[in-house]
Design an enzyme around this catalytic site. Structure first.
Site, PDB file in Angstrom:
ATOM      1  N   GLU A 166       0.890  -1.175   0.000  1.00 13.21           N
ATOM      2  CA  GLU A 166       0.000   0.000   0.000  1.00 13.21           C
ATOM      3  C   GLU A 166       0.921   1.216   0.000  1.00 13.21           C
ATOM      4  O   GLU A 166       1.494   1.575   1.033  1.00 13.21           O
ATOM      5  CB  GLU A 166      -0.889  -0.011   1.261  1.00 13.21           C
ATOM      6  CG  GLU A 166      -1.807  -1.220   1.381  1.00 13.21           C
ATOM      7  CD  GLU A 166      -2.974  -1.168   0.400  1.00 13.21           C
ATOM      8  OE1 GLU A 166      -3.226  -0.106  -0.196  1.00 13.21           O
ATOM      9  OE2 GLU A 166      -3.637  -2.207   0.230  1.00 13.21           O
ATOM     10  N   CYS A 201      -2.082   9.430   2.163  1.00 17.79           N
ATOM     11  CA  CYS A 201      -1.712   8.815   0.879  1.00 17.79           C
ATOM     12  C   CYS A 201      -2.719   9.197  -0.203  1.00 17.79           C
ATOM     13  O   CYS A 201      -2.374   9.277  -1.372  1.00 17.79           O
ATOM     14  CB  CYS A 201      -1.605   7.308   1.025  1.00 17.79           C
ATOM     15  SG  CYS A 201      -3.087   6.565   1.735  1.00 17.79           S
TER      16      CYS A 201
HETATM   17  P1  NAD Z   1       8.639   4.571   4.622  1.00 16.94           P
HETATM   18  O1  NAD Z   1       8.671   3.695   3.436  1.00 16.94           O
HETATM   19  O2  NAD Z   1       9.809   5.463   4.843  1.00 16.94           O
HETATM   20  O3  NAD Z   1       8.512   3.718   5.963  1.00 16.94           O
HETATM   21  C1  NAD Z   1       7.433   2.876   6.199  1.00 16.94           C
HETATM   22  C2  NAD Z   1       7.864   1.766   7.140  1.00 16.94           C
HETATM   23  O4  NAD Z   1       8.852   0.963   6.505  1.00 16.94           O
HETATM   24  C3  NAD Z   1       8.482   2.239   8.450  1.00 16.94           C
HETATM   25  O5  NAD Z   1       8.027   1.405   9.482  1.00 16.94           O
HETATM   26  C4  NAD Z   1       9.968   2.060   8.210  1.00 16.94           C
HETATM   27  O6  NAD Z   1      10.720   1.840   9.379  1.00 16.94           O
HETATM   28  C5  NAD Z   1       9.987   0.808   7.347  1.00 16.94           C
HETATM   29  N1  NAD Z   1      11.150   0.656   6.462  1.00 16.94           N
HETATM   30  C6  NAD Z   1      11.885   1.634   5.868  1.00 16.94           C
HETATM   31  N2  NAD Z   1      12.825   1.073   5.070  1.00 16.94           N
HETATM   32  C7  NAD Z   1      12.661  -0.264   5.156  1.00 16.94           C
HETATM   33  C8  NAD Z   1      13.310  -1.387   4.541  1.00 16.94           C
HETATM   34  N3  NAD Z   1      14.307  -1.231   3.674  1.00 16.94           N
HETATM   35  N4  NAD Z   1      12.872  -2.626   4.842  1.00 16.94           N
HETATM   36  C9  NAD Z   1      11.838  -2.810   5.694  1.00 16.94           C
HETATM   37  N5  NAD Z   1      11.196  -1.791   6.313  1.00 16.94           N
HETATM   38  C10 NAD Z   1      11.597  -0.535   6.038  1.00 16.94           C
HETATM   39  O7  NAD Z   1       7.285   5.388   4.547  1.00 16.94           O
HETATM   40  P2  NAD Z   1       6.742   6.505   5.547  1.00 16.94           P
HETATM   41  O8  NAD Z   1       7.510   7.759   5.308  1.00 16.94           O
HETATM   42  O9  NAD Z   1       6.672   5.966   6.927  1.00 16.94           O
HETATM   43  O10 NAD Z   1       5.239   6.676   5.056  1.00 16.94           O
HETATM   44  C11 NAD Z   1       4.814   7.613   4.132  1.00 16.94           C
HETATM   45  C12 NAD Z   1       4.472   6.930   2.819  1.00 16.94           C
HETATM   46  O11 NAD Z   1       3.466   5.949   3.045  1.00 16.94           O
HETATM   47  C13 NAD Z   1       3.876   7.873   1.805  1.00 16.94           C
HETATM   48  O12 NAD Z   1       4.434   7.606   0.548  1.00 16.94           O
HETATM   49  C14 NAD Z   1       2.403   7.529   1.807  1.00 16.94           C
HETATM   50  O13 NAD Z   1       1.729   7.855   0.622  1.00 16.94           O
HETATM   51  C15 NAD Z   1       2.460   6.059   2.052  1.00 16.94           C
HETATM   52  N6  NAD Z   1       1.167   5.591   2.576  1.00 16.94           N
HETATM   53  C16 NAD Z   1       0.392   4.778   1.806  1.00 16.94           C
HETATM   54  C17 NAD Z   1      -0.856   4.368   2.250  1.00 16.94           C
HETATM   55  C18 NAD Z   1      -1.752   3.468   1.431  1.00 16.94           C
HETATM   56  O14 NAD Z   1      -2.690   2.920   1.997  1.00 16.94           O
HETATM   57  N7  NAD Z   1      -1.536   3.291   0.138  1.00 16.94           N
HETATM   58  C19 NAD Z   1      -1.308   4.801   3.492  1.00 16.94           C
HETATM   59  C20 NAD Z   1      -0.493   5.647   4.233  1.00 16.94           C
HETATM   60  C21 NAD Z   1       0.754   6.015   3.772  1.00 16.94           C
END
Ligand code: NAD
Length: 505
Positions: free
Chosen positions: A234, A268
């Protein structure tokens, strides 16, 4: 040595809590505990599993204010948004699955073609094993709890790694699991950041459910593919709103203001591009500016949650201003100072090469762009790499259907914004770079299930027609196939040619 995690309020910098990070070398231990818990949990009857989720619903309702406070101090959200958009959807999905899960997960009988006379067919659903759930910071409670609840109902054990940006929410979820006496290790929360996330992904999950950025989603999808385990991504969005000249104007203005600035734009499915038909563009902008200026910081619009996101927003707004955009509300980035509160920004004079048109901004920024024809609006709406949600505004329902059906997006809304995600009957998920897979709705439980298709024969006949021996069988089977698959007209022709051949003989 263990790292101490310190959680601070994003806007005030005040320390909220501190505790120990989960160490990477404990990852295999966590998976072992999860496998053991899975053996126990997956064999509980569905009613038993659901009874824990009923307890969870009551706990959330009884502690509604405390939970809202915790969400606010972790994220900087305003209270109403923490309640309606982070806590309420969790209560709603619990209530929804309480009623629907027995229907969704029970054996589904399907019909069996007459060719297989005597047999019956069905689909059964089994849990997958250990599900790894990794969640982001923008709706840290909802985006952790909804997949956790769905995976648990389907009979899986869960390892949750919440975002390190809002770490107290992980503690809150652990507390809820304790308070409802969820059996030990059925849900484990791992506290930490990217390195811990990577270690968990490279561990032994049976499925991964990830919500977050496209960049991280891509890495996780590639890791999961190496082991052929199912995964759901997502990811981000750049959602368009298309406003035709026959739209309910003031409703569209209010919808745009809320859709772009709710949760300070850190959604998002935020409205990140507004396309307005040229004939109403001027009036729309005037009303939009008027309504945006009425919003009160701290009451209507909360603070940003993540300091690094402020730099992304700054970069996008500066890029637009350098390329000729006009800032109609809010402040120039040079005047933002240290504050995490950003006044909502409406921008015009937008060109296609600006980052605020092509990349996810994830902040209170609304670029407004004019269009002339339906085709132009559709092309512009489809012009980014994303496909999460979109909205179409017109009083003409045929036009609404026509335009919506041409949008390449996982979700769409007509004369409203964002709301489709709030209906627990509707599956939710993006297309293109916005992700793959679904949750919510019936599919939300199938995502966490292993489907098994079964055909049953009563076992009376000695053998089937297609089994050995094949000798002298070709013509008989051929006649059967032709009779079975042909249309009435073709069948009549077949009978005529059969008699013709008989007469010749
Ligand atoms: P992010 O990808 O930086 O981090 C998300 C999670 O992934 C965190 O828990 C982080 O610690 C973990 N993470 C980071 N790198 C990783 C790796 N290499 N391996 C495993 N885990 C890892 O995202 P964010 O900044 O926390 O969230 C914002 C993003 O999320 C935006 O792009 C937003 O649009 C998206 N989002 C999507 C939805 C949806 O339902 N489609 C909903 C909310 C947010």
């Amino acid at each position: 040595m263990k790292n101490v995690l310190i959680a601070k309020h994003p806007a005030t910098g005040e320390t909220i809590d501190q505790w120990l990070e989960t160490e990477v070398q404990h990852v295999s231990d966590i998976y072992e505990k999860s496998s053991a818990a899975f053996k126990f949990w997956s064999t509980r009857p569905l009613e038993t599993r659901l009874s824990f989720l009923t307890k969870m619903k009551h706990y959330l309702l009884e502690n509604i204010d405390e939970i809202v406070e915790e969400i606010c101090s972790a994220t900087g959200k305003v209270k109403t948004e923490a309640l309606t958009a982070d806590l309420m959807p969790v209560i709603d999905i619990l209530q929804h699955y309480e009623k629907r899960a027995p229907k969704i997960l029970k054996r589904q009988k399907v019909s069996t073609p007459i060719l297989f006379v005597g047999k019956s067919s069905y689909v059964d659903y089994f849990p997958l094993g250990t599900v790894l759930i990794i969640s982001p910071w923008n709706y840290p409670f909802q985006l952790s709890m909804t997949p956790v609840i769905s995976a648990l109902i389907a009979g899986n054990s869960v390892i949750l790694k919440p975002s390190e940006v809002t770490p107290t929410i992980g503690l809150l979820i652990e507390k809820i699991a304790r308070e409802i006496n969820l059996p030990k290790n059925v849900l484990q929360v791992a506290h930490g950041g990217k390195e811990l996330g990577q270690a968990l992904v490279s561990g032994t999950p049976d499925s991964i459910f990830f919500t977050g950025s496209v960049e991280t989603g891509r890495k996780i999808g590639m890791e999961a593919s190496k082991r052929f385990i199912p995964y759901t991504l997502e990811l981000g969005g750049k959602d368009p709103m298309i406003v035709f000249d026959d739209a309910p104007l003031m409703r569209a203005v209010h919808g745009a203001v809320w859709g772009a600035f709710t949760n300070a734009g850190q959604v998002c499915m935020s409205i990140e591009r507004v396309y307005v038909q040229s004939s109403i563009h001027g009036e729309f902008i005037d009303r939009l500016v008027e309504e945006t200026k009425k919003l009160k910081m701290g009451e209507d619009v909360g603070s940003l949650t993540f300091h690094q996101q402020k730099e992304v927003i700054r970069d996008h707004v500066l890029d637009a201003l350098e390329k000729g955009a006009l800032l109609l509300t809010g402040r120039h980035p040079d005047k933002w100072g240290e504050s995490m509160y950003l006044e909502p920004m409406v921008l015009t004079n937008i060109t296609q090469d600006m980052k605020i048109v092509t990349e996810e901004t994830f902040g209170p920024v609304m670029p407004v762009i004019a269009f002339s024809t339906e085709e132009e609006a559709i092309n512009k709406a489809n012009s980014t790499e994303f496909g999460l949600n979109a909205s179409v505004w017109t009083k003409d329902s045929k036009k609404a259907d026509r335009v919506t059906s041409k949008l390449v997006t996982g979700n769409a809304v007509i004369n409203d914004v964002l709301v489709s995600v709030a209906n627990p009957h509707l599956p939710f998920g993006g297309v293109k770079s916005s992700g793959t897979g679904k949750y919510h709705g019936d599919e939300g439980l199938y995502t966490f299930s292993r489907q098994m298709s079964v055909m049953r024969d009563p076992g009376i006949k000695q053998k089937e027609i297609n089994w050995y021996p094949y000798q002298n069988k070709y013509l008989k089977v051929r006649a059967l196939i032709l009779a079975y698959f042909s249309t009435k007209k073709q069948k009549a022709a077949l009978v005529r040619s059969f008699y013709k051949q008989l007469r010749k003989k």
